[in-house]
Design a protein around this motif. Structure first.
Motif, PDB file in Angstrom:
ATOM      1  N   GLN A  15       7.946  35.787  34.104  1.00 16.72           N
ATOM      2  CA  GLN A  15       8.567  35.566  36.124  1.00 16.72           C
ATOM      3  C   GLN A  15       8.574  33.762  36.306  1.00 16.72           C
ATOM      4  O   GLN A  15       9.477  32.875  36.818  1.00 16.72           O
ATOM      5  CB  GLN A  15       7.152  35.713  36.979  1.00 16.72           C
ATOM      6  CG  GLN A  15       7.822  35.949  38.548  1.00 16.72           C
ATOM      7  CD  GLN A  15       8.775  36.492  38.513  1.00 16.72           C
ATOM      8  OE1 GLN A  15       9.143  37.574  38.533  1.00 16.72           O
ATOM      9  NE2 GLN A  15       9.238  35.624  39.316  1.00 16.72           N
ATOM     10  N   PRO A  16       6.806  33.236  35.563  1.00 15.61           N
ATOM     11  CA  PRO A  16       7.071  31.267  35.749  1.00 15.61           C
ATOM     12  C   PRO A  16       8.383  30.429  34.956  1.00 15.61           C
ATOM     13  O   PRO A  16       8.294  29.494  34.835  1.00 15.61           O
ATOM     14  CB  PRO A  16       5.830  30.872  35.626  1.00 15.61           C
ATOM     15  CG  PRO A  16       5.657  31.990  34.485  1.00 15.61           C
ATOM     16  CD  PRO A  16       6.129  33.610  35.297  1.00 15.61           C
ATOM     17  N   HIS A  48      13.259  31.707  40.300  1.00 13.22           N
ATOM     18  CA  HIS A  48      12.233  32.248  40.912  1.00 13.22           C
ATOM     19  C   HIS A  48      12.489  33.884  40.540  1.00 13.22           C
ATOM     20  O   HIS A  48      11.351  34.911  41.915  1.00 13.22           O
ATOM     21  CB  HIS A  48      11.479  31.865  42.611  1.00 13.22           C
ATOM     22  CG  HIS A  48      11.740  30.387  41.959  1.00 13.22           C
ATOM     23  ND1 HIS A  48      10.425  29.100  41.412  1.00 13.22           N
ATOM     24  CD2 HIS A  48      11.853  29.172  42.774  1.00 13.22           C
ATOM     25  CE1 HIS A  48      10.443  28.627  42.060  1.00 13.22           C
ATOM     26  NE2 HIS A  48      11.566  27.978  42.625  1.00 13.22           N
TER      27      HIS A  48
END
Ligand SMILES: NC(=O)c1ccc[n+]([C@@H]2O[C@H](COP(=O)([O-])OP(=O)(O)OC[C@H]3O[C@@H](n4cnc5c(N)ncnc54)[C@H](O)[C@@H]3O)[C@@H](O)[C@H]2O)c1
Length: 260
Positions: A217-218, A223
């Motif tokens: 995710q990061p 995003h």
């Protein structure tokens, strides 16, 4: 102003497109959107693609579900014969079928390494070979598109997937090599390299553990993962006359992932 400019440029009306591994995921959306752009669709899958056929037929398109494993030459040859029998021509191939295992060098067996190379690389080679053979015989100025990956240019982390990364790097270079071999026949060969796209391969808990999804995710500069439909505009362009001078190219669609 010429009203039909965009349609004239991008329409796939009158063309026949083969999409491999289109029973689900990216391939299903490619098949649906090529049909929306006007093409008649044929699908190669190992276990049937009834849902994709239904999706296309519900919108008034034509789709042919052919059981063919891309790694088996006889099945690919018979599948292409079937396309000629039903539609009478073949203009477009999207080599989409692919697999990925997350295993490190000591977990993965040599047989598993070979399987990934066989499906992702050799399967695309076999389908391109048999499709180009019939395109040349018919004088068709065809377009072959291989679905590679950003994994062909970078090493994804944290999951180990050496076979997949190596197979996709090879797909990108095979694309350029076949483009050179087939240029005199008017057949173009290009590849698309997606970043993470939300499909069973990238979000299914049977394939990707929740901890891995959380670790990714990061890493997404935008995003989020991409959606399959965010690839199809480029694929329609590569299939159409609009890309007539684009050959041997790899089109990166990764939401900025490899820029960082
Ligand atoms: N999902 C992603 O994040 C992502 C990113 C980059 C590239 N890709 C590539 O896009 C393509 C589609 O991926 P997806 O995410 O939709 O995966 P997916 O697993 O949902 O779909 C792949 C399909 O290919 C089929 N297939 C596998 N081996 C086959 C064979 N030998 N013959 C015929 N069909 C076969 C599978 O049955 C499946 O239906 C693959 O080539 C993949 O490597 C995916």
């Amino acid at each position: 102003m010429k009203k039909d400019f965009l349609l004239d440029m991008f329409s796939l009306e009158g063309k026949v497109a083969l999409v491999t591994g289109a029973g689900r995921g990216i391939g299903q959306v490619i098949a649906r959107d090529l049909a929306r752009a006007g093409a008649d669709i044929a699908i190669f899958s190992r276990s049937g693609a009834a849902a994709t056929v239904q999706l296309i037929e519900e919108e008034g398109g034509r789709a042919l579900d052919i059981l063919a494993d891309c790694t088996i030459e006889e099945q690919v040859k018979a599948g292409i014969e079937k396309i000629l029998e039903v539609y009478g021509r073949l203009d477009i191939v999207v080599n989409n079928a692919g697999v990925c295992y997350h295993k490190d060098i000591f977990e993965a067996t040599v047989a598993e390494f070979r399987e990934v190379i066989d499906i992702n690389l050799t399967g695309s080679y076999i389908v391109a070979k048999e499709a180009a053979r019939v395109m040349i015989a018919a004088g068709t100025k065809g377009s072959i598109i291989n679905i590679a990956s950003m994994s062909g240019s970078i090493v994804n982390v944290p999951q180990p997937q050496a076979a997949y990364n190596a197979s996709k790097a090879a797909v990108i270079h095979m694309t350029k090599s076949l483009a050179v071999e087939l240029v005199e026949h008017g057949i173009r060969v290009n590849s698309i390299s997606p970043g993470y796209i939300a499909t069973p391969m990238s979000i299914d808990p049977d394939f990707v553990e929740p901890e891995l999804l959380a670790a990714w995710q990061p890493l997404f500069p935008m995003h989020r993962m991409g959606k399959p439909e965010e690839l199809t505009g480029a694929i329609i362009w590569l299939c159409s006359e609009a890309s007539a001078y684009t050959n041997g190219a790899d089109i990166l669609i990764d939401g900025l992932y490899t820029a960082l």
